[in-house]
Every structure is written in C-alpha cells, then in structure tokens.
Design a protein around this motif. Structure first.
Motif, short mmCIF file in Angstrom:
data_model
loop_
_atom_site.label_atom_id
_atom_site.label_comp_id
_atom_site.label_asym_id
_atom_site.label_seq_id
_atom_site.Cartn_x
_atom_site.Cartn_y
_atom_site.Cartn_z
N ASP A 118 0.81 -1.21 0.00
CA ASP A 118 0.00 0.00 0.00
C ASP A 118 0.84 1.26 0.00
N SER A 119 1.85 1.35 0.88
CA SER A 119 2.68 2.55 0.95
C SER A 119 3.98 2.25 1.67
N ILE A 120 4.96 3.13 1.47
CA ILE A 120 6.23 2.93 2.18
C ILE A 120 6.12 3.38 3.63
N THR A 121 5.12 4.19 3.97
CA THR A 121 4.93 4.54 5.38
C THR A 121 4.53 3.30 6.18
N ALA A 122 3.77 2.40 5.55
CA ALA A 122 3.43 1.15 6.22
C ALA A 122 4.68 0.32 6.48
N VAL A 123 5.60 0.31 5.51
CA VAL A 123 6.87 -0.39 5.70
C VAL A 123 7.65 0.22 6.86
N SER A 124 7.69 1.54 6.92
CA SER A 124 8.46 2.20 7.99
C SER A 124 7.91 1.83 9.35
N ASN A 125 6.59 1.73 9.48
CA ASN A 125 5.99 1.33 10.75
C ASN A 125 6.40 -0.09 11.11
N GLY A 126 6.37 -0.98 10.11
CA GLY A 126 6.75 -2.36 10.37
C GLY A 126 8.17 -2.49 10.87
N VAL A 127 9.09 -1.77 10.26
CA VAL A 127 10.50 -1.84 10.66
C VAL A 127 10.71 -1.13 11.99
#
Length: 428
Positions: free
Chosen positions: A201-210
C-alpha cells in the motif's frame, strides 16, 4: 544540526496549558445523568479504530442497567486533537477514554487529568504482561490506565492476487518468501513484474513495520531528548521504506485511496498488527472474504500499537466508569474483542484461553490468528516512546516519506525535511 535539543520553555508552557486545564474542572459528564439507585443513566466510551467493544458494551448494559454510548473515531490523528480539546476546556471527555501507546506519555505528563484507578478497581497487577501494566502508571505512580491490547505484527496478503502473479499462496510458503526485509522486497518485485501492479500500500506502512520491531529508542532517548536524526531504529525504518518505493501503490494509510484499495485490489499486501484485522475486513467487504490470509512479518516479531483505558478526572461518574473499564479489559472481554475485531490480548489468562489459542478467522481464509499472534506476544519488547511520539511519526516522518514516494523530493531532501519537522513536532 543535532536534534538533541532539550525541551523548549515555550513548548513546555504550551503543553502545560493544554494538559493542566482539564484537571481544574470536572464537568465532562452531566451530574444530572443519574438513574435509579444513584447509578448513572449513561456512560460514554471514546475509542479510535476498531477495539472490538460493540457487543461487550451491550453485555454490560444488560448486567449493569446503565446505557453505554460508544463513540468511535476512525483515525488516531483525528482522535488526539479531540482529546486535547476536552482536557483543555474541562468538558466533553468520555467517562472511559482509550489512550494509544503513541499518545500515552503525552497525556501522562499531567496526571491530574486522570483518575487514579487503584482504589476503584481490584488489584490486577499480576494479571497482565508486566511491562504493559507498568506503562499504565503515571510518573507519580498512580494507575491511570488499564491494559487493553498490543499490536503484534504480521502481513495480510491477497491469496488470489498472489496466485495470479505466480507466487505461493499458502501462509507458510508465503512467510518463507521473506525471512528478512530484502526477501520481502524481492517478492514485491516479482509480483510487480508479473502483474504490473503495486505490491504494498505505501512505504509509510513499511516504515511502521520496521520501526516497531527494533526494540530500542525511537524518536526520543530515555531522558526524552529528541534523537530522531541519530536513532538507529529510525534510520533503519527510513532506509528500508525508501528502498521499496518501486513496489508501492502510494496509498497513505487511512486515506480514501487506501480504504478503497482493499476492495479494488490496488495492492496485494499490507502490514497487519493484530488490531488491523478488523479494519482490513471492513474495508475489503464481504465480496473479498476468504481471499485474504495472514503470514509472518519479515525480520521476526514487532509491536505496532496497543492501548489502555483511562477515566478522565472530569467524569461525574468515576467509580462506575472505572468498573466499566475493568470489565472491558478483563480476560473474557479481551478474548471476545479479539474474536470480533482482532485486538491482541495482554491479559495473561486470556493469552492462555483455549478459545483464543484455537480461534481461526474465517474472513482470512481460516487463518489460526489466535496461534499466529499469541505465539508472538513473548517476542514483544517494549519500546520507549517519547511524549510527542505520535506527532513526530504522523507530522514529520510520514509526510517526509510521502514527499519522497510521490516524487516531490529526493531521498536527501526528504530526510532534511523530516529532521526539521521532527524538531518542531517533538518539542514539549
């Protein structure tokens, strides 16, 4: 320029003005709201997202004879300003108020706004994850929040879209695709090459995961100095997220494009803390039931989210409100909330409950979500979140990532934007 700048006098004064006024007036509830036997006719509960309380408040109404009004706000970003306003004006707050981990420390800064629950409820100090219980205490030692959930991480993915791209669809095989974040990126590239469509969906979602699987200081150090520009956890989240812009649908979490993207198949995967399951199902709709499944998150566990229930001092019915909060957070209620919407229990009895451990989620292809998320609880390490964590994340980190993702700034310029905005948003 370093972000270790100490809290500014002006910002500290502003926060004090916001948080202190609420402690001066206890007029959030109507004192005339009294039914038979001196009980309140109604109690109000404020929540954000989906906490799974819809059926529980009906149960409590039958048990207590008290009407329960459940006021839901979809996004935490909309919820926090309302709560700030209620506390600043001394009126409008619910009798029971959910406090998410990202805003908890900000509102613990002035304990006078919150009722000490210790004399109003039984001693439950040994019944919850120890670190979760302790975080519900204010700096002066008063218990202001009863634990609700934690946000153990996983990946929600569309089996039908994976199949169309020639990727595995069974959850164990899907989990094996990405033992680490590079593996996740490679799977995303294969998906995009095969379909021409975005994978996440977005790279902000990736940042939250990491970010939330680092187990270390994030935007603040233990003394609450802003370290956003030098935090290894933040840098890891930034570098990993920006590397995946090529597989992103650029649909910011909570945006209309994001909500609609679940039904439209705009992306094939998103990061799912346990509490997100209900939101994914609601956004995807009945037509997509059985098309979603749940796999492991790259790099192991992690905790994104989780809340507590507090009673504002301005409630005119503090004793009854405390009992309602106690009911909503007990072992049975936490299991029921999980089964309805996904919030992962923090009550130790609930985590051992067979109804929880054996629960399978029909919407997510019968995934054993009780087992999947329950086994991850022990891996969760508490992360230090400073007083303005949510503001830094939502108003500094995520806008900078989106500016890069949307081509408005290169990676270096976007990072400079983040560093500048973090200093402003994080001051208190």
């Amino acid at each position: 320029m370093s972000l270790t700048t100490r809290r500014t006098r002006l910002a500290a004064g502003a926060l004090a003005a916001v948080t202190a006024v609420g402690g001066l007036a206890a007029c959030g509830s109507d004192d005339s709201n009294t039914g038979e036997g001196g009980k309140p006719a109604k109690l109000v509960v404020d929540t954000f997202g989906e906490m799974g309380y819809d059926e529980l408040v009906k149960q409590y109404e039958q048990q207590s004879g008290i009407k329960i009004e459940l006021r839901k706000t979809a996004q935490l970003g909309e919820y926090r300003p309302k709560l700030v306003r209620y506390l600043a004006t001394g009126k409008g707050a619910a009798d029971v108020t959910a406090l998410e981990e990202g805003i908890l420390n900000e509102f613990k800064a002035n304990p006078r706004n919150w009722v000490d629950l210790t004399p109003l409820v039984d001693d439950h100090s040994t019944e919850y994850l120890p670190w979760k219980w302790e975080l519900g205490k204010a700096p002066d030692g008063r218990l202001i929040g009863l634990p609700t959930d934690v946000g153990s991480l996983a990946v929600c993915y569309r089996k039908d879209l994976f199949q169309a791209a020639g990727l595995p669809t069974e959850r164990d095989q899907v989990s094996a695709l990405w033992p680490d974040w590079n593996g996740f990126h490679q799977a995303g590239k294969k998906y995009k090459d095969a379909t021409g469509k975005a994978f996440i969906d977005s790279i902000t979602a990736v940042s939250n995961g990491v970010l939330f699987q680092q187990g270390s200081d994030l935007f603040y150090d233990k003394e609450n100095n802003i370290i956003a520009d030098s935090s290894p956890a933040v840098k890891a989240a930034w570098d990993t997220a920006t590397s995946m812009s090529d597989i992103s649908a650029k649909a910011a979490t909570w945006s209309p494009e994001w909500s609609g993207g679940f039904k439209q198949g705009t992306f094939a995967a998103t990061f799912c803390p346990s509490w997100m399951l209900g939101i994914v199902a609601d956004n995807s709709g009945e037509a997509n039931k059985g098309k979603w499944d749940v796999a492991a998150v790259p790099g192991g566990g992690g905790n994104w989210g989780g809340s507590w229930l507090a009673v504002p001092e301005q409630s005119a019915h503090q004793k009854e409100a405390a009992k309602l909060a106690e009911f909503l957070t007990n072992a049975t209620s936490q299991v029921d909330a999980f089964k309805l919407k996904g919030p992962l229990p923090t009550n130790l009895e609930a985590l051992k409950n067979e109804a929880f451990l054996s629960y399978t989620n029909e919407y997510f292809s019968g995934a054993p979500t009780g087992k999947i998320f329950g086994e991850s609880v022990a891996k969760i390490e508490p992360v230090h979140l400073g007083p303005k964590h949510q503001a830094v994340k939502e108003n500094a980190l995520e806008p900078a990532l989106r500016s890069f993702e949307n081509g408005q700034a290169n990676k270096d310029k976007a990072w400079e934007q983040f560093v500048k905005d973090a200093a402003i948003q994080g001051a208190f």
